[in-house]
Design a protein around this motif. Structure first.
Motif, PDB file in Angstrom:
ATOM      1  N   PRO A   1       0.838  -1.201   0.000  1.00  9.44           N
ATOM      2  CA  PRO A   1       0.000   0.000   0.000  1.00  9.44           C
ATOM      3  C   PRO A   1       0.872   1.250   0.000  1.00  9.44           C
ATOM      4  CG  PRO A   1       0.145  -0.890   2.212  1.00  9.44           C
ATOM      5  CD  PRO A   1       0.894  -1.853   1.317  1.00  9.44           C
ATOM      6  N   THR A   2       0.396   2.315  -0.620  1.00  7.40           N
ATOM      7  CA  THR A   2       1.106   3.590  -0.555  1.00  7.40           C
ATOM      8  C   THR A   2       0.665   4.341   0.701  1.00  7.40           C
ATOM      9  OG1 THR A   2      -0.523   4.961  -1.712  1.00  7.40           O
ATOM     10  CG2 THR A   2       1.009   3.667  -3.077  1.00  7.40           C
ATOM     11  N   ALA A   3       1.256   5.495   0.922  1.00  2.00           N
ATOM     12  CA  ALA A   3       0.923   6.299   2.106  1.00  2.00           C
ATOM     13  C   ALA A   3      -0.514   6.799   2.075  1.00  2.00           C
ATOM     14  CB  ALA A   3       1.879   7.486   2.199  1.00  2.00           C
ATOM     15  N   PHE A   4      -1.166   6.748   0.904  1.00  2.00           N
ATOM     16  CA  PHE A   4      -2.528   7.261   0.764  1.00  2.00           C
ATOM     17  C   PHE A   4      -3.570   6.147   0.680  1.00  2.00           C
ATOM     18  CE2 PHE A   4       0.415  10.115  -1.598  1.00  2.00           C
ATOM     19  CZ  PHE A   4       0.362  11.202  -0.735  1.00  2.00           C
TER      20      PHE A   4
ATOM     21  N   GLY B   1      -1.583  -3.055 -10.113  1.00  4.81           N
ATOM     22  CA  GLY B   1      -0.248  -2.949  -9.550  1.00  4.81           C
ATOM     23  C   GLY B   1       0.637  -2.029 -10.367  1.00  4.81           C
ATOM     24  N   TRP B   2       1.511  -1.323  -9.682  1.00  5.11           N
ATOM     25  CA  TRP B   2       2.487  -0.453 -10.332  1.00  5.11           C
ATOM     26  C   TRP B   2       3.756  -0.469  -9.489  1.00  5.11           C
ATOM     27  CZ3 TRP B   2       2.067   5.624 -10.596  1.00  5.11           C
ATOM     28  CH2 TRP B   2       3.190   6.134 -11.241  1.00  5.11           C
ATOM     29  N   ASN B   3       4.821  -1.020 -10.058  1.00  9.62           N
ATOM     30  CA  ASN B   3       6.118  -1.014  -9.394  1.00  9.62           C
ATOM     31  C   ASN B   3       6.058  -1.651  -8.008  1.00  9.62           C
ATOM     32  OD1 ASN B   3       8.895  -0.415  -9.214  1.00  9.62           O
ATOM     33  ND2 ASN B   3       8.498   1.550  -8.217  1.00  9.62           N
ATOM     34  N   GLY B   4       5.193  -2.667  -7.860  1.00 13.33           N
ATOM     35  CA  GLY B   4       5.095  -3.365  -6.583  1.00 13.33           C
ATOM     36  C   GLY B   4       4.121  -2.748  -5.603  1.00 13.33           C
ATOM     37  N   TYR B   5       3.457  -1.665  -5.987  1.00 15.04           N
ATOM     38  CA  TYR B   5       2.504  -0.985  -5.116  1.00 15.04           C
ATOM     39  C   TYR B   5       1.089  -1.124  -5.672  1.00 15.04           C
ATOM     40  CZ  TYR B   5       6.358   1.240  -2.619  1.00 15.04           C
ATOM     41  OH  TYR B   5       7.482   1.481  -1.869  1.00 15.04           O
TER      42      TYR B   5
ATOM     43  N   PHE C   1      -4.196  12.227  -8.388  1.00 13.85           N
ATOM     44  CA  PHE C   1      -3.692  10.898  -8.747  1.00 13.85           C
ATOM     45  C   PHE C   1      -2.487  10.578  -7.883  1.00 13.85           C
ATOM     46  CE2 PHE C   1      -0.879   8.150 -11.284  1.00 13.85           C
ATOM     47  CZ  PHE C   1      -1.742   7.092 -11.560  1.00 13.85           C
ATOM     48  N   ASP C   2      -2.409   9.359  -7.375  1.00  9.07           N
ATOM     49  CA  ASP C   2      -1.317   8.928  -6.504  1.00  9.07           C
ATOM     50  C   ASP C   2      -0.100   8.543  -7.340  1.00  9.07           C
ATOM     51  OD1 ASP C   2       0.332   7.944  -4.553  1.00  9.07           O
ATOM     52  OD2 ASP C   2      -0.997   6.328  -3.905  1.00  9.07           O
ATOM     53  N   LEU C   3       0.963   9.353  -7.210  1.00  7.08           N
ATOM     54  CA  LEU C   3       2.210   9.118  -7.944  1.00  7.08           C
ATOM     55  C   LEU C   3       3.248   8.338  -7.140  1.00  7.08           C
ATOM     56  CD1 LEU C   3       3.028  12.585  -9.570  1.00  7.08           C
ATOM     57  CD2 LEU C   3       2.448  10.493 -10.782  1.00  7.08           C
ATOM     58  N   SER C   4       2.903   7.967  -5.930  1.00  6.22           N
ATOM     59  CA  SER C   4       3.903   7.406  -5.029  1.00  6.22           C
ATOM     60  C   SER C   4       4.677   6.207  -5.582  1.00  6.22           C
ATOM     61  CB  SER C   4       3.243   7.011  -3.701  1.00  6.22           C
ATOM     62  OG  SER C   4       2.637   8.127  -3.104  1.00  6.22           O
TER      63      SER C   4
ATOM     64  N   ALA D   1       6.223  10.242  -0.612  1.00  3.95           N
ATOM     65  CA  ALA D   1       4.878  10.100  -1.168  1.00  3.95           C
ATOM     66  C   ALA D   1       4.638  11.241  -2.153  1.00  3.95           C
ATOM     67  CB  ALA D   1       3.841  10.129  -0.056  1.00  3.95           C
ATOM     68  N   ALA D   2       3.804  10.995  -3.149  1.00  2.00           N
ATOM     69  CA  ALA D   2       3.584  12.008  -4.183  1.00  2.00           C
ATOM     70  C   ALA D   2       2.152  11.966  -4.689  1.00  2.00           C
ATOM     71  CB  ALA D   2       4.561  11.810  -5.344  1.00  2.00           C
ATOM     72  N   LEU D   3       1.597  13.149  -4.919  1.00  2.00           N
ATOM     73  CA  LEU D   3       0.265  13.288  -5.495  1.00  2.00           C
ATOM     74  C   LEU D   3       0.323  14.237  -6.680  1.00  2.00           C
ATOM     75  CD1 LEU D   3      -2.026  13.756  -2.341  1.00  2.00           C
ATOM     76  CD2 LEU D   3      -1.880  11.721  -3.785  1.00  2.00           C
TER      77      LEU D   3
END
Length: 394
Positions: free
Chosen positions: A12-15, A30-34, A57-60, A149-151
């Motif tokens: 899971p990401t931070a969001f 899935g994206w890059n294991g997330y 959009f979640d860029l994390s 983390a990135a949005l």
């Protein structure tokens, strides 16, 4: 019984806790294991949030590599094809990097965060390659993918929403500029960048502050109809804006299995990112030879007749197959049936008489359409607000 059967395949990401509340479709990928949301509620509504209000959009999961040290600029100039010295402090540059054969490994963004301090963001994993390539350079390379983390905050009211959240200084932030502000004791980095071709920003912060950032952003954006979006809506927007996607529009050179499946910068329409004034960089010799001899493939954007997207279509010219479509979408705002194609044509060959051979299924019946195509020089969606400084406050 498998003791690990209940463990998640993706991280899971931070969001993630906040995304779960919005994702009524339970559409995850899935994206890059997330874990990433494909769509939350309705793809069309999410797309129109990008073009009409504010979309998030979640860029994390994007790979993020911090490059620091006395040789940071020299090292990046060695592995990237463009002149890194021209990306000034506080600016972001779009970049590509190639293998020794001049084939594109990936594209991404390079953030010049301070003196001898950069962050390279990429779609595919590049840490090992960067580490091996750093031999002989006085640099440190840190993988920040799991700690930053990135949005992406995109759309015509994105500046208004961020200002309402308390971000100051946006009025003077130019496209590809970087701004640092304080958020609940953490440094929040705001870049005027995005993958939608619209007015927009990307927010970068330590993962520990991820949920607080999401909550503050959505509280400020509620009066402006802020909406979380998934990859399906983003895909339409990035095609409409003319942006390439690694793994879709080209095969990253390091992951290619079959010879001839990769592409050079010239074959992707990215020759403007190759700076031959630099004395050395990966793939320079091969790219010089290709520039002189000509490329095998040509990248073109096509306006396709009708409203049937030319997904995975062949492109014909005078009845002969001359290429294939890599990305396609009916673009709702531009009102264009757009396709990206790789054509096996000489550089001086005419782009007239192109036809897309489209197959689509309706009610268990497959249909074939031969749709005329017109090559276009630029993406059909490019609004003035994308570059306007100060950004419009709506």
């Amino acid at each position: 019984m498998n003791p690990h059967q209940d463990e998640p395949i993706y991280l899971p990401t931070a969001f993630h806790s906040r995304q779960q509340q919005h994702n009524l479709l339970h559409a995850w990928g899935g994206w890059n294991g997330y874990l990433k949301p494909e769509a939350y509620t309705d793809i069309e509504l999410e797309y129109f949030a990008i073009r009409s209000t504010t979309a998030v959009f979640d860029l994390s999961p994007m790979n993020k590599y911090r490059v620091t040290g006395p040789d940071a600029e020299a090292f990046l100039n060695r592995v990237l094809t463009r002149d890194v010295a021209k990306i000034k402090n506080g600016r972001v540059g779009y970049c590509i990097w190639c293998d020794d054969a001049g084939q594109v490994m990936d594209d991404g963004t390079l953030f010049h965060l301070g003196d001898n301090d950069y962050r390279l963001c990429s779609y595919t994993r590049a840490y090992e390659w960067l580490y091996w390539s750093s031999l002989g350079f006085d640099v440190a390379i840190e993988d920040e993918t799991g700690t930053v983390a990135a949005l992406a905050v995109q759309g015509p009211t994105s500046c208004t929403v961020l200002t309402a959240m308390g971000v100051t200084g946006l009025e003077s932030l130019k496209p590809f500029g970087i701004l640092e502000v304080s958020f609940q004791g953490q440094t929040l980095t705001v870049s005027r960048t995005g993958f939608t071709g619209d007015l927009g920003y990307e927010l970068w912060i330590d993962t520990s502050a991820g949920e607080a950032l999401w909550d503050a952003l959505f509280a400020a954006g509620e009066p402006y109809l802020i909406k979380a979006i998934g990859t399906e809506a983003l895909e339409i927007a990035r095609i409409e804006a003319g942006f390439l996607q690694a793994g879709v529009d080209f095969v990253p050179a390091e992951t290619a299995v079959r010879r001839g499946c990769t592409r050079s910068p010239f074959e992707l329409g990215l020759g403007w990112l190759v700076d031959f004034d630099k004395p050395r960089f990966n793939g320079r010799k091969a790219l010089l030879a290709e520039r002189d001899a000509g490329s095998r493939y040509r990248y073109v954007m096509l306006d396709v007749d009708g409203n049937k997207p030319a997904h995975h279509s062949f492109i014909l010219q005078h009845g002969k197959v001359v290429g294939t479509v890599t990305s396609a979408a009916w673009c709702p705002t531009a009102k264009t049936n757009l396709a990206f194609a790789q054509l096996e044509l000489p550089a001086d060959a005419s782009l007239t008489g192109l036809v897309a051979e489209i197959y689509y299924e309706r009610e268990l019946r497959w249909n074939k359409v031969l749709a005329p195509c017109v090559a276009i020089d630029r993406a059909p969606f490019d609004p003035p607000r994308r570059r306007q400084t100060p950004a419009p406050a709506l």
